[in-house]
Design a protein around this motif. Structure first.
Motif, PDB file in Angstrom:
ATOM      1  N   ASN A   1      29.701  16.200   6.853  1.00 51.35           N
ATOM      2  CA  ASN A   1      31.041  16.748   6.535  1.00 51.35           C
ATOM      3  C   ASN A   1      31.575  16.119   5.253  1.00 51.35           C
ATOM      4  OD1 ASN A   1      31.216  18.579   8.572  1.00 51.35           O
ATOM      5  ND2 ASN A   1      32.604  17.392   9.876  1.00 51.35           N
ATOM      6  N   ALA A   2      31.423  14.768   5.158  1.00 51.89           N
ATOM      7  CA  ALA A   2      31.960  14.063   3.991  1.00 51.89           C
ATOM      8  C   ALA A   2      31.325  14.605   2.726  1.00 51.89           C
ATOM      9  CB  ALA A   2      31.686  12.559   4.143  1.00 51.89           C
ATOM     10  N   VAL A   3      30.042  14.911   2.783  1.00 53.69           N
ATOM     11  CA  VAL A   3      29.355  15.455   1.619  1.00 53.69           C
ATOM     12  C   VAL A   3      29.818  16.880   1.371  1.00 53.69           C
ATOM     13  CG1 VAL A   3      27.064  16.108   0.686  1.00 53.69           C
ATOM     14  CG2 VAL A   3      27.333  13.939   1.919  1.00 53.69           C
ATOM     15  N   LYS A   4      29.846  17.649   2.509  1.00 50.01           N
ATOM     16  CA  LYS A   4      30.184  19.079   2.381  1.00 50.01           C
ATOM     17  C   LYS A   4      31.567  19.277   1.779  1.00 50.01           C
ATOM     18  CE  LYS A   4      29.375  20.654   6.627  1.00 50.01           C
ATOM     19  NZ  LYS A   4      29.229  21.613   7.747  1.00 50.01           N
ATOM     20  N   TYR A   5      32.544  18.439   2.186  1.00 49.79           N
ATOM     21  CA  TYR A   5      33.930  18.719   1.767  1.00 49.79           C
ATOM     22  C   TYR A   5      34.372  17.769   0.665  1.00 49.79           C
ATOM     23  CZ  TYR A   5      33.597  21.651   5.814  1.00 49.79           C
ATOM     24  OH  TYR A   5      33.162  22.595   6.676  1.00 49.79           O
TER      25      TYR A   5
ATOM     26  N   PHE B   1      35.242  25.837  17.184  1.00 48.66           N
ATOM     27  CA  PHE B   1      35.246  27.019  16.288  1.00 48.66           C
ATOM     28  C   PHE B   1      36.399  27.023  15.305  1.00 48.66           C
ATOM     29  CE2 PHE B   1      33.103  28.396  20.238  1.00 48.66           C
ATOM     30  CZ  PHE B   1      31.826  28.609  19.721  1.00 48.66           C
ATOM     31  N   GLU B   2      37.055  25.915  15.091  1.00 46.37           N
ATOM     32  CA  GLU B   2      38.167  25.857  14.128  1.00 46.37           C
ATOM     33  C   GLU B   2      37.620  25.332  12.825  1.00 46.37           C
ATOM     34  OE1 GLU B   2      41.164  26.854  14.026  1.00 46.37           O
ATOM     35  OE2 GLU B   2      41.508  27.426  16.130  1.00 46.37           O
ATOM     36  N   ARG B   3      37.774  26.149  11.812  1.00 50.57           N
ATOM     37  CA  ARG B   3      37.425  25.694  10.475  1.00 50.57           C
ATOM     38  C   ARG B   3      38.689  25.740   9.661  1.00 50.57           C
ATOM     39  NH1 ARG B   3      32.566  27.848   7.464  1.00 50.57           N
ATOM     40  NH2 ARG B   3      32.508  25.706   6.748  1.00 50.57           N
ATOM     41  N   ILE B   4      38.922  24.711   8.891  1.00 47.49           N
ATOM     42  CA  ILE B   4      40.187  24.635   8.173  1.00 47.49           C
ATOM     43  C   ILE B   4      40.034  25.330   6.815  1.00 47.49           C
ATOM     44  CG2 ILE B   4      41.840  22.997   7.125  1.00 47.49           C
ATOM     45  CD1 ILE B   4      40.970  21.130   9.473  1.00 47.49           C
TER      46      ILE B   4
ATOM     47  N   PRO C   1      28.508  26.048   4.400  1.00 47.57           N
ATOM     48  CA  PRO C   1      28.157  26.548   5.727  1.00 47.57           C
ATOM     49  C   PRO C   1      28.723  25.638   6.826  1.00 47.57           C
ATOM     50  CG  PRO C   1      26.281  25.458   4.724  1.00 47.57           C
ATOM     51  CD  PRO C   1      27.353  25.445   3.683  1.00 47.57           C
ATOM     52  N   GLY C   2      29.040  26.229   7.938  1.00 45.04           N
ATOM     53  CA  GLY C   2      29.595  25.419   9.087  1.00 45.04           C
ATOM     54  C   GLY C   2      29.865  26.300  10.280  1.00 45.04           C
ATOM     55  N   THR C   3      29.855  25.671  11.417  1.00 44.59           N
ATOM     56  CA  THR C   3      30.094  26.416  12.657  1.00 44.59           C
ATOM     57  C   THR C   3      31.476  26.180  13.241  1.00 44.59           C
ATOM     58  OG1 THR C   3      29.227  24.576  13.924  1.00 44.59           O
ATOM     59  CG2 THR C   3      27.681  26.305  13.329  1.00 44.59           C
TER      60      THR C   3
ATOM     61  N   LEU D   1      31.941  23.693  15.009  1.00 47.46           N
ATOM     62  CA  LEU D   1      31.743  23.015  16.291  1.00 47.46           C
ATOM     63  C   LEU D   1      31.383  21.541  16.117  1.00 47.46           C
ATOM     64  CD1 LEU D   1      29.624  25.671  18.226  1.00 47.46           C
ATOM     65  CD2 LEU D   1      31.953  24.957  18.722  1.00 47.46           C
ATOM     66  N   GLY D   2      31.107  21.132  14.828  1.00 42.76           N
ATOM     67  CA  GLY D   2      30.602  19.782  14.572  1.00 42.76           C
ATOM     68  C   GLY D   2      31.516  18.691  15.103  1.00 42.76           C
ATOM     69  N   LEU D   3      32.762  18.719  14.673  1.00 35.91           N
ATOM     70  CA  LEU D   3      33.694  17.654  15.105  1.00 35.91           C
ATOM     71  C   LEU D   3      33.952  17.699  16.626  1.00 35.91           C
ATOM     72  CD1 LEU D   3      36.361  17.380  12.252  1.00 35.91           C
ATOM     73  CD2 LEU D   3      34.591  15.763  12.878  1.00 35.91           C
ATOM     74  N   TYR D   4      34.047  18.920  17.131  1.00 38.27           N
ATOM     75  CA  TYR D   4      34.282  19.093  18.577  1.00 38.27           C
ATOM     76  C   TYR D   4      33.166  18.417  19.367  1.00 38.27           C
ATOM     77  CZ  TYR D   4      34.930  21.444  23.078  1.00 38.27           C
ATOM     78  OH  TYR D   4      35.089  21.722  24.408  1.00 38.27           O
TER      79      TYR D   4
ATOM     80  N   VAL E   1      39.184   9.700   6.112  1.00 37.84           N
ATOM     81  CA  VAL E   1      38.447   8.595   6.739  1.00 37.84           C
ATOM     82  C   VAL E   1      38.286   8.923   8.223  1.00 37.84           C
ATOM     83  CG1 VAL E   1      38.376   6.119   7.180  1.00 37.84           C
ATOM     84  CG2 VAL E   1      39.496   6.971   5.121  1.00 37.84           C
ATOM     85  N   PHE E   2      37.019   9.093   8.658  1.00 36.28           N
ATOM     86  CA  PHE E   2      36.743   9.302  10.074  1.00 36.28           C
ATOM     87  C   PHE E   2      36.197   8.008  10.642  1.00 36.28           C
ATOM     88  CE2 PHE E   2      37.024  13.568   8.594  1.00 36.28           C
ATOM     89  CZ  PHE E   2      37.436  14.323   9.686  1.00 36.28           C
ATOM     90  N   THR E   3      36.749   7.549  11.816  1.00 41.07           N
ATOM     91  CA  THR E   3      36.325   6.276  12.395  1.00 41.07           C
ATOM     92  C   THR E   3      35.792   6.515  13.799  1.00 41.07           C
ATOM     93  OG1 THR E   3      38.145   5.268  11.217  1.00 41.07           O
ATOM     94  CG2 THR E   3      37.062   3.919  12.901  1.00 41.07           C
TER      95      THR E   3
HETATM   96  P1  ADP Z   1      31.718  22.824   9.762  1.00 38.76           P
HETATM   97  O1  ADP Z   1      30.409  23.338  10.310  1.00 38.76           O
HETATM   98  O2  ADP Z   1      32.593  23.956   9.292  1.00 38.76           O
HETATM   99  O3  ADP Z   1      31.573  21.746   8.904  1.00 38.76           O
HETATM  100  P2  ADP Z   1      33.051  20.857  11.473  1.00 38.76           P
HETATM  101  O4  ADP Z   1      33.376  20.901  12.853  1.00 38.76           O
HETATM  102  O5  ADP Z   1      32.017  19.884  11.084  1.00 38.76           O
HETATM  103  O6  ADP Z   1      32.515  22.355  11.113  1.00 38.76           O
HETATM  104  O7  ADP Z   1      34.292  20.719  10.580  1.00 38.76           O
HETATM  105  C1  ADP Z   1      35.354  21.483  10.781  1.00 38.76           C
HETATM  106  C2  ADP Z   1      36.197  21.644   9.549  1.00 38.76           C
HETATM  107  O8  ADP Z   1      36.788  20.453   9.224  1.00 38.76           O
HETATM  108  C3  ADP Z   1      35.432  22.022   8.340  1.00 38.76           C
HETATM  109  O9  ADP Z   1      35.266  23.476   8.229  1.00 38.76           O
HETATM  110  C4  ADP Z   1      36.223  21.477   7.184  1.00 38.76           C
HETATM  111  O10 ADP Z   1      37.112  22.443   6.729  1.00 38.76           O
HETATM  112  C5  ADP Z   1      36.885  20.285   7.806  1.00 38.76           C
HETATM  113  N1  ADP Z   1      36.243  19.058   7.453  1.00 38.76           N
HETATM  114  C6  ADP Z   1      35.332  18.358   8.188  1.00 38.76           C
HETATM  115  N2  ADP Z   1      34.969  17.204   7.563  1.00 38.76           N
HETATM  116  C7  ADP Z   1      35.722  17.167   6.425  1.00 38.76           C
HETATM  117  C8  ADP Z   1      35.783  16.224   5.355  1.00 38.76           C
HETATM  118  N3  ADP Z   1      34.996  15.078   5.244  1.00 38.76           N
HETATM  119  N4  ADP Z   1      36.648  16.520   4.302  1.00 38.76           N
HETATM  120  C9  ADP Z   1      37.384  17.636   4.370  1.00 38.76           C
HETATM  121  N5  ADP Z   1      37.357  18.574   5.332  1.00 38.76           N
HETATM  122  C10 ADP Z   1      36.485  18.320   6.353  1.00 38.76           C
END
Ligand code: ADP
Length: 976
Positions: free
Chosen positions: A868-872, A912-915, A924-926, A928-931, A956-958
């Protein structure tokens, strides 16, 4: 044995009573305080009544015997034996009858018991006053019939006797009763007041009669002194008559005097002594001298005068043959007595007897009273005249020496006029009697004969005359014994004494009356207090017992109400006690329970309507209750008079309200029948308390009903809850089963889905790498899309399957020692290509640490965070830190990427919540990762996950996981 003792005991008592009666009577007689023939205080009368009251009618015998002895003693000597015994016995019979009757009357009126009221006390005194007349009446009657008492004294004797008996009884009997009941009876008060009243009456009567007695004594003294003056005057008149006669006699003893000289001398005497009717000279004449002396005598009309005798009828007759004659020669005053000239004194027996005595004794002698020719009574006094009397003074006188008699006629009426008449004006009874022959007294003069008739039986009359207060004086006059008896005409006493007498009576009796009223008033108030105390005690006891029963009682309402009204009726002593209830619109009173004391029965169902009795209803609704002492006229209850009160004979009503929660719901009604009744304060209070208890009974009943309803409702509710709970349990079970089925389905589906997907990915990858021959650019592009979509789908399926497995409890956790640095480096390696592609820096500061955890799951979590950190992030550096806090590893993954706004923070960790962001489309994302990460962290690794972020600054995720987790953790029964 007992019988003998009983008999001898009665005998002893009888002897004691007789002795006491006799001794006290003798003492009283010795004191002799009385008027007439009775004593002022006769204590023995009281002793007699007391003896009969205490020991019965047999005590009349000793009283009779002792009284007989006393009366015998009193009259001994004044009567013949037979008469004396008769008098004593009959008088004693009266004395014995009196206590018999009195005790009978007192017992019959129950007056020998403690006296309770002033009326009873008055009846007691009245009964004794009436009863005391018996002895006085019989005794007085006996005395008068036996001539012991003068008839005019009977009144005062009777009165004194009665007062004496009354005083004696009033003194002794109340004291005796007080003494007798003081031990056996608590209420000695009443007897004490009675004895004080009795003694007060007795003391008053006695004092009054002593005053009367003293006055009587002074009256008697005065009477005696004035009577002796009368006697003295009479004596003088008689003495004067004799001395006047003497002066005439002395002139005649030796010389012959002419009629003219005699007249002259006599007129002088007669003029100063009015008692003398006439003075006369009767010479002694032999028959020859008679002729000589009377030969020339003529009357005024010159007719020859002849001496004459009087026959038995008093008519003049010619002289009888005799040896001597005493014809009246001179008489003065001559004109009035001319008819007597020539009367031979010897021819009338009464004169002759006197003349003979005079001649024998040589002294003046008086004749028996005789009838004058004019009709009035007179006594003749004759004084013999002897020839040369002074010369042969001591010689014996012979008949020859007797010259004749000087005589004087004393007319009784004149004597009375001169000596007695002045005193007759004082209303006295005067008798002058000739007592020369005591057996045949002769009345010379009487005044006041209407009081003591001097009749044929003169001796009896005389003895009656001499009874009671009287004065008598005897005169020796010319050989005759004259008796003057004087009796007071009235003994009413002086005005002052009368005043004192009535003063004492009025003051004493009214004082006694006031004292009695006061004592009885006190007694009554004490009794009222005592009665109130008794009532209060009874009422309190009743209330206490009712309260107790009320507390413990589970009895039905109506039974409780019956108990309340019955107890109230008995405690308040009312005929009817009832409880009435108002209907809902308060227009009708319906009788819930009514108790009738005399019939001991309960009734219900009567009713009274407000239309008929508006005033009564108004009084009830007023709410204070009321006490109507005279219900038939009381304005609050008068409406019920004809329909209700009169038919039931109700005279007094005491109503108290019955309330429920402050509202009047009915009335407790106490109804008294018979005479009017005053409801006392304590009774009203008691009735109010019963009203309160009734209210309580109704309230308890309604509370009990409410409680019952509540209890039923609760039970219903509980039953429903149980039913619902069971339904829910079944539904839950079913849901759980469905959920499990779903998870099982998904888990099992994963393999089925992933296998073909992996084939697609693998083969399309091979084709894209050109291993199956070169591809057209268009083909390559389309195949790449297939490849990417397949990868996306695989990631999605993998995540979904993981989540499902976790939720279904099918994930097994495998804890093992894990080198943290190695794990982080390994994971970083997986994202290195992507990081470098985006030119992102890396800072990794991981402390060397070995922790016990599930390596695969921790790696999965860290990988998710790193990717996630890389993706966003579009620039900046990735920083990975670790530290230890309270036995937990805190692993931080920080980036300098796009960050997350505060509002979007809520959506984080939701499936299923993507911001929204500009990176969302190309990344790409589902969703569901954080959930999934959080689920693994919390459900499998016993840890947690936190985030802090700022838009445009980075996030910062802990991860927080235990260094040593609890080993035995069950997931649906599976040990981890
Ligand atoms: P995804 O497959 O979309 O990454 P996640 O459950 O992993 O699904 O993340 C949900 C949403 O949280 C992401 O779509 C993104 O918008 C936001 N997000 C997650 N990690 C970060 C991050 N390190 N920086 C910014 N936004 C993030």
């Amino acid at each position: 044995m007992f019988q003998i003792w009983g008999v001898s005991r009665h005998l002893l008592i009888a002897i004691a009573v007789a002795a006491l009666y006799f001794v006290v009577s003798s003492l009283t007689v010795m004191l002799n305080i009385g008027i007439g023939g009775a004593n002022l205080v006769w204590i023995p009368a009281g002793i007699a009544v007391a003896a009969v009251l205490l020991h019965g009618n047999r005590m009349t015998l000793p009283v009779f015997l002792a009284a007989s002895a006393i009366h015998y003693m009193i009259h001994a000597g004044s009567l013949p034996q037979a008469q004396l015994v008769l008098l004593a016995v009959i008088t004693a019979a009266g004395t014995a009858l009196q206590p018999y009757l009195l005790s009978f009357w007192l017992k019959r009126q129950k007056l020998d018991a403690p006296i309770q009221s002033f009326t009873q006390c008055l009846r007691f005194v009245l009964t004794i006053s009436v009863g005391s007349v018996v002895s006085a009446s019989i005794g007085s009657l006996m005395q008068i019939t036996q001539d012991v008492l003068a008839s005019e004294d009977v009144g005062v004797t009777w009165l004194t006797w009665w007062v004496g008996d009354l005083s004696g009884i009033l003194t002794v009997v109340p004291l005796l009763l007080a003494f007798r009941h003081s031990k056996s009876h608590q209420r000695s008060w009443s007897m004490l007041s009675l004895s004080i009243t009795g003694i007060g009456c007795a003391f008053t009567l006695t004092s009054a009669f002593i005053v009367k007695h003293l006055d009587h004594i002074s009256q008697a003294r005065e009477f005696h002194s004035s009577s002796s003056v009368i006697g003295e005057v009479m004596q003088r008149a008689l003495d004067l008559s004799l001395s006047d006669l003497r002066s005439v006699q002395m002139a005649l003893y030796d010389i012959e005097i002419s009629n003219a000289e005699f007249q002259e001398m006599s007129i002088d005497v007669l003029s100063h002594n009015p008692v003398l009717r006439s003075v006369s000279w009767a010479p002694r004449l032999t028959p020859s001298q008679l002729l000589l002396d009377w030969g020339n005598a003529t009357n005024d009309d010159n007719t020859p005068r002849r001496p004459f005798d009087l026959d038995n009828e008093g008519n003049p007759v010619p002289l009888a043959e005799a040896t001597e004659y005493f014809p009246l020669r001179f008489i003065a005053p001559e004109t009035e007595s001319r008819a007597a000239i020539g009367l031979n004194l010897l021819s009338t027996p009464k004169r002759r007897e006197a003349l003979e005595r005079a001649r024998q004794l040589g002294r003046p002698q008086a004749s028996e009273a005789f009838q004058l020719i004019e009709g009035s009574m007179a006594i003749g006094v004759y004084w013999p005249v002897y020839r040369n009397e002074f010369r042969h003074q001591h010689k014996e006188r012979t008949t020859l020496d007797l010259r004749g008699f000087v005589g004087a006629t004393i007319e009784i009426s004149r004597l009375a006029d001169q000596t007695l008449k002045p005193f007759i004006a004082n209303h006295r009874g005067l008798w002058l009697l000739d007592m020369t022959r005591p057996a045949q007294p002769q009345v010379l003069f009487q005044n006041g004969s209407h009081r003591v008739a001097i009749d044929a039986n003169l001796a009896t009359s005389l003895s009656r005359l001499r009874k009671g207060l009287h004065f008598e004086r005897q005169f020796d006059f010319g050989g005759r014994t004259l008796l003057l008896v004087i009796r007071p005409d009235q003994t009413n006493g002086s005005l002052q004494a009368q005043g004192q007498f009535w003063g004492i009576i009025i003051i004493g009796l009214s004082g006694t009356l006031l004292m009695a009223l006061y004592l009885f008033g006190r007694q009554r108030s004490e009794e009222e207090l005592r009665a109130r105390d008794t009532r209060l005690l009874a009422q309190n006891a009743v209330l206490a017992s009712l309260n107790k029963e009320e507390l413990s009682d589970r009895t039905p309402l109506d039974e409780k109400l019956r108990q309340l009204i019955k107890t109230t009726a008995e405690t308040l002593d009312v005929e009817r006690c009832s409880i009435w209830l108002l209907d809902s619109d308060k227009q009708t009173l319906v009788c819930r329970q009514l108790y009738t004391t005399s019939r001991q029965r309960y009734e219900t169902g009567l009713s009274i309507s407000a239309q008929d009795c508006p005033q009564y209803f108004a009084s009830l609704v007023d709410g204070r209750g009321f006490a109507a002492d005279r219900a038939q006229t009381d304005p609050r209850t008068v409406e019920l008079r004809d329909s209700y009160l009169i038919p039931h004979n109700i005279t007094a009503i005491l109503d108290v309200p019955i309330r429920s929660e402050g509202d009047i719901i009915g009335v407790l009604c106490n109804e008294h029948i018979g005479p009017p009744r005053v409801w006392l304060a304590d009774e009203q209070t008691f009735a109010s308390s019963i009203g309160d208890l009734s209210s309580l009974a109704f309230e308890t009943e309604s509370r009990r009903n409410a409680e019952q309803a509540l209890r039923e409702a609760n039970q219903l509710l509980e039953k429903r809850i149980e039913e619902r709970t069971e339904d829910l349990r079944v539904a839950n079970e079913r849901l759980r089963q469905l959920d499990q089925l779903k998870s099982m389905f998904i888990a099992s589906m994963s393999h089925e889905l992933r296998t073909p997907l992996n084939s697609i990915i693998g083969f399309s990858g091979v084709i894209l790498q050109g291993m199956s021959g070169p591809l057209q650019p268009k083909q390559e592009e389309q195949l790449r899309r297939v490849y990417n979509s397949a990868r996306h789908l695989l990631a999605l399926i993998t995540d979904v399957i993981d989540i499902s497995k976790i939720e279904a409890g099918y994930v097994e956790v495998y804890f093992e020692p894990v080198e943290l640095q190695a794990l982080v480096e390994e994971t970083l390696g997986q994202v290195q290509a992507m990081r470098e592609e985006k030119h992102l820096g890396l800072e990794c500061r991981i402390d060397p640490l070995t922790l016990t955890t599930d390596r695969k799951r921790l790696t999965q979590c860290l990988l998710n965070l790193l990717s996630n950190a890389v993706k966003y992030s579009e620039q900046g550096t990735l920083r990975i830190n670790s530290r230890i806090e309270e036995g937990h590893l805190l692993l931080e993954v920080a980036d300098e990427g796009i960050g997350i706004s505060a509002t979007q923070m809520e959506k984080l960790f939701q499936p299923f919540e993507r911001i929204d962001s500009h990176l969302r489309i190309k990344t790409p994302g589902t969703g569901l990762g954080l959930y999934l990460t959080r689920k693994i962290c919390t459900d499998l690794l016993q840890g947690d996950i936190f985030v802090r972020s700022q838009v445009g600054q980075g996030s910062v995720f802990t991860l927080r996981i235990p260094i040593t987790p609890q080993c035995a953790i069950k997931h649906d029964g599976v040990e981890a």
